[in-house]
Design an enzyme around this catalytic site. Structure first.
Site, mmCIF file in Angstrom:
data_model
loop_
_atom_site.group_PDB
_atom_site.id
_atom_site.type_symbol
_atom_site.label_atom_id
_atom_site.label_comp_id
_atom_site.label_asym_id
_atom_site.label_seq_id
_atom_site.Cartn_x
_atom_site.Cartn_y
_atom_site.Cartn_z
ATOM 1 N N CYS A 65 0.874 -1.170 0.000
ATOM 2 C CA CYS A 65 0.000 0.000 0.000
ATOM 3 C C CYS A 65 0.915 1.224 0.000
ATOM 4 O O CYS A 65 2.102 1.104 -0.277
ATOM 5 C CB CYS A 65 -0.992 -0.008 1.171
ATOM 6 S SG CYS A 65 -0.303 0.267 2.816
ATOM 7 N N HIS A 98 13.247 -15.104 12.779
ATOM 8 C CA HIS A 98 13.002 -15.013 14.221
ATOM 9 C C HIS A 98 11.521 -15.026 14.587
ATOM 10 O O HIS A 98 11.153 -15.536 15.642
ATOM 11 C CB HIS A 98 13.624 -13.735 14.781
ATOM 12 C CG HIS A 98 15.114 -13.755 14.787
ATOM 13 N ND1 HIS A 98 15.860 -12.905 15.565
ATOM 14 C CD2 HIS A 98 16.011 -14.509 14.109
ATOM 15 C CE1 HIS A 98 17.150 -13.127 15.369
ATOM 16 N NE2 HIS A 98 17.263 -14.103 14.479
#
Length: 149
Positions: A65, A98
């Site tokens: 966006c 992670h």
């Protein structure tokens, strides 16, 4: 790998470029729109991509966006979605390694198109580390989603 991609009008140009770049590198891409630069609502496109990831129509998603913030907020409302705003390659791969991010969010008004391609490839090539500390933290996020904490 099958990649689900979507954007609102403010991310349409980059989405179009990304679809071509991903396909050129051999990725199967499912483009959920928008298909025009006419104004559209980013929550609708974020929801489409999030639902496609949840129902396993693809392994990872990309949303574009204007800023990346709106689509990230909207996508993260869905249980099981971890949508991260990444405007650099380190964050793109580290967020997967992670945090097991499954939707990359980028802002067309924030970064250049060549960097957007590099970020997308860093995100898509990364794998969750499965290190004990990261698995433990991901379990805590799941508990938050389940209102257990």
């Amino acid at each position: 790998m099958k990649v689900i991609i979507g954007s609102d009008h403010a991310g349409f140009k980059y989405k179009t470029v990304l679809v071509a770049a991903l396909q050129e590198k051999g990725y199967k891409v499912i483009d959920l729109g928008t298909d025009t630069e006419l104004p559209s609502d980013y929550p609708d496109h974020a929801a489409d991509v999030a639902r496609a990831i949840i129902t396993k129509k693809g392994e990872k998603g990309i949303l574009v966006c204007g800023s990346a913030v709106g689509v990230s907020i909207a996508a993260n409302k869905f249980k099981g979605i971890r949508a991260g705003v990444c405007h650099d390659t380190y964050s793109a791969h580290q967020s997967v390694e992670h945090d097991d991010v499954n939707i990359l969010c980028m802002g067309e008004r924030v970064i250049g198109v060549e960097l957007a391609k590099d970020i997308a490839f860093a995100f898509l090539s990364a794998e969750f580390s499965r290190e004990e500390r990261h698995v433990k933290r991901l379990a805590k996020i799941t508990s938050l989603e389940n209102n257990e904490l």
